[in-house]
Design a protein around this motif. Structure first.
Motif, PDB file in Angstrom:
ATOM      1  N   GLN A 131       0.825  -1.204   0.000  1.00  0.00           N
ATOM      2  CA  GLN A 131       0.000   0.000   0.000  1.00  0.00           C
ATOM      3  C   GLN A 131       0.862   1.259   0.000  1.00  0.00           C
ATOM      4  N   GLY A 132       1.949   1.223   0.765  1.00  0.00           N
ATOM      5  CA  GLY A 132       2.837   2.372   0.794  1.00  0.00           C
ATOM      6  C   GLY A 132       3.488   2.644  -0.549  1.00  0.00           C
ATOM      7  N   LEU A 133       3.956   1.581  -1.233  1.00  0.00           N
ATOM      8  CA  LEU A 133       4.581   1.758  -2.539  1.00  0.00           C
ATOM      9  C   LEU A 133       3.560   2.181  -3.591  1.00  0.00           C
ATOM     10  N   ALA A 134       2.343   1.656  -3.502  1.00  0.00           N
ATOM     11  CA  ALA A 134       1.299   2.065  -4.448  1.00  0.00           C
ATOM     12  C   ALA A 134       0.985   3.548  -4.270  1.00  0.00           C
ATOM     13  N   PHE A 135       0.876   3.994  -3.026  1.00  0.00           N
ATOM     14  CA  PHE A 135       0.618   5.411  -2.767  1.00  0.00           C
ATOM     15  C   PHE A 135       1.775   6.271  -3.270  1.00  0.00           C
ATOM     16  N   ALA A 136       2.992   5.857  -2.954  1.00  0.00           N
ATOM     17  CA  ALA A 136       4.161   6.623  -3.394  1.00  0.00           C
ATOM     18  C   ALA A 136       4.258   6.655  -4.913  1.00  0.00           C
ATOM     19  N   GLY A 137       3.932   5.540  -5.561  1.00  0.00           N
ATOM     20  CA  GLY A 137       3.975   5.506  -7.021  1.00  0.00           C
ATOM     21  C   GLY A 137       2.968   6.437  -7.653  1.00  0.00           C
ATOM     22  N   GLY A 138       1.756   6.489  -7.096  1.00  0.00           N
ATOM     23  CA  GLY A 138       0.743   7.396  -7.635  1.00  0.00           C
ATOM     24  C   GLY A 138       1.130   8.852  -7.491  1.00  0.00           C
ATOM     25  N   VAL A 139       1.605   9.219  -6.305  1.00  0.00           N
ATOM     26  CA  VAL A 139       2.028  10.607  -6.085  1.00  0.00           C
ATOM     27  C   VAL A 139       3.247  10.936  -6.942  1.00  0.00           C
ATOM     28  N   GLY A 140       4.188   9.987  -7.032  1.00  0.00           N
ATOM     29  CA  GLY A 140       5.388  10.221  -7.823  1.00  0.00           C
ATOM     30  C   GLY A 140       5.094  10.400  -9.296  1.00  0.00           C
ATOM     31  N   ALA A 141       4.133   9.637  -9.818  1.00  0.00           N
ATOM     32  CA  ALA A 141       3.791   9.764 -11.235  1.00  0.00           C
ATOM     33  C   ALA A 141       3.219  11.144 -11.535  1.00  0.00           C
ATOM     34  N   VAL A 142       2.356  11.645 -10.672  1.00  0.00           N
ATOM     35  CA  VAL A 142       1.790  12.982 -10.891  1.00  0.00           C
ATOM     36  C   VAL A 142       2.878  14.042 -10.751  1.00  0.00           C
ATOM     37  N   ALA A 143       3.762  13.874  -9.771  1.00  0.00           N
ATOM     38  CA  ALA A 143       4.865  14.829  -9.612  1.00  0.00           C
ATOM     39  C   ALA A 143       5.747  14.870 -10.857  1.00  0.00           C
ATOM     40  N   LEU A 144       6.011  13.686 -11.436  1.00  0.00           N
ATOM     41  CA  LEU A 144       6.804  13.632 -12.665  1.00  0.00           C
ATOM     42  C   LEU A 144       6.083  14.342 -13.801  1.00  0.00           C
ATOM     43  N   GLY A 145       4.776  14.138 -13.907  1.00  0.00           N
ATOM     44  CA  GLY A 145       4.007  14.817 -14.949  1.00  0.00           C
ATOM     45  C   GLY A 145       4.048  16.322 -14.796  1.00  0.00           C
ATOM     46  N   VAL A 146       3.979  16.812 -13.559  1.00  0.00           N
ATOM     47  CA  VAL A 146       4.046  18.254 -13.319  1.00  0.00           C
ATOM     48  C   VAL A 146       5.428  18.798 -13.677  1.00  0.00           C
ATOM     49  N   VAL A 147       6.473  18.045 -13.325  1.00  0.00           N
ATOM     50  CA  VAL A 147       7.831  18.474 -13.673  1.00  0.00           C
ATOM     51  C   VAL A 147       7.995  18.560 -15.192  1.00  0.00           C
TER      52      VAL A 147
END
Length: 345
Positions: A131-147
């Protein structure tokens, strides 16, 4: 004018009261459905006994507690929280991007969460770590898109969407690599099953930890209702009204991504609900986000409780809930396409 305003307000209050009543009915009916059927009257008596209003039935109290409190209630609470969160996130995305076909996966959150969960399964990590990695992956993907969207200057709504598409495609490709490298007899089936979504393994402890965070994220988005209405009129108009467009956009995206990633980390991939539930709510209460966001939460909660009830009752074995939401979402999506041609926003 005042009479018209009062009538509109009364109609809105009546609609919300109806949605709350429908949510309560859906929850009680869901408690009664299962391999061990229970009567609605028996459930209501048990709940009244738990509230201290009537005396409990000593012959059946332990059995009812096991079925209702330990097994079915966590799933129903989880379905309500996840359905509400995904629907509110979808409504926020549709307002931020002024796109009636926007959904929680628009900026790559679902692809990133899927990659994180698959990585945890391949590494043999615990369910909490998954669950922690899934949450981190979702947030990280959006952060990458914003960058990516900000690489060549200040991001606009279009560049944010394109950045999210690139990020989502990257994590989808990374997920494919993990599926290719996974053990086809053990790890790959687990990844595929998680990607179809399920509420079977959710415990009451997990819900008690995550539901308040989801509620906080949804409350934050609800407080942005009026500024989002201004943004829906256009960036120039919103700036003219004193709305900080960039801060509002990123704040709404952050809150919507937060509750979406939490939802996916709990239940796996559950599609469509964040796309069409806001449109159904819009038919009831109109486009104003002050009303639309809470209405979307109620509609999403009712829908996902019903979908989960079908998932665990229509066949001898439980059907992944993502399949149910996709099957039910197809006719709703056709309605969305039809109305989108006329211009919803």
């Amino acid at each position: 004018m005042s009479l018209s305003f009062s009538a509109d307000r009364a109609r809105t209050l009546l609609l919300f009261a109806g949605l709350v009543a429908a949510l309560a009915v859906a929850a009680v009916l869901a408690l009664s459905v299962g391999r061990y059927g229970l009567g609605v009257g028996e459930i209501l008596r048990f709940l009244a006994a738990r509230a201290g209003l009537v005396a409990p039935d000593p012959a059946r109290d332990d059995l009812l507690k096991n079925i209702i409190v330990d097994i079915r209630l966590p799933r129903i609470v989880a379905a309500a929280a996840i359905g509400a969160a995904l629907s509110v996130a979808g409504a926020a995305y549709q307002s931020v991007f002024r796109n009636p076909l926007a959904s929680p996966g628009l900026l790559g959150a679902l692809g990133g969460a899927s990659f994180g969960a698959a990585l945890a399964l391949i590494l043999g990590l615990s369910w909490i770590a998954l669950q922690g990695l899934a949450f981190a992956g979702g947030v990280g993907a959006v952060a990458l898109g914003v960058v990516i969207a900000n690489l060549f200057g200040e991001a606009s709504a279009i560049t944010l969407i394109l950045g999210g598409m690139i990020s989502g495609a990257f994590f989808t490709a990374a997920l494919s690599i993990l599926k290719y490298a996974a053990d086809p007899y053990d790890q790959l089936p687990a990844i595929v099953y998680w990607l179809m979504g399920s509420l079977a393994s959710i415990s009451l402890t997990q819900i008690l930890w995550t539901a308040p965070l989801m509620l906080a994220g949804m409350a934050g988005l609800a407080l942005l209702g009026r500024p989002l209405d201004a943004l829906a009129m256009g960036e120039d108009e919103a700036r003219g009204l004193g709305v900080p467009v960039a801060a509002l956009r990123y704040g709404a995206i952050a809150a919507a991504t937060f509750i979406s990633a939490l939802s996916v980390s709990l239940s796996g991939m559950i599609g469509w609900i964040g796309l069409f539930a806001p449109h159904f709510a819009r038919l009831l209460v109109g486009p104003g986000n002050v009303r639309l966001l809470p209405a979307s939460a109620l509609v999403g909660a009712i829908f996902l409780i019903g979908a989960d009830t079908l998932a665990r009752s229509v066949a001898r074995t439980e059907i992944p809930i993502g399949i149910i939401t996709e099957l039910l979402g197809i006719p709703a999506f056709i309605l969305v396409l039809r109305r989108a041609r006329r211009g919803w926003m």
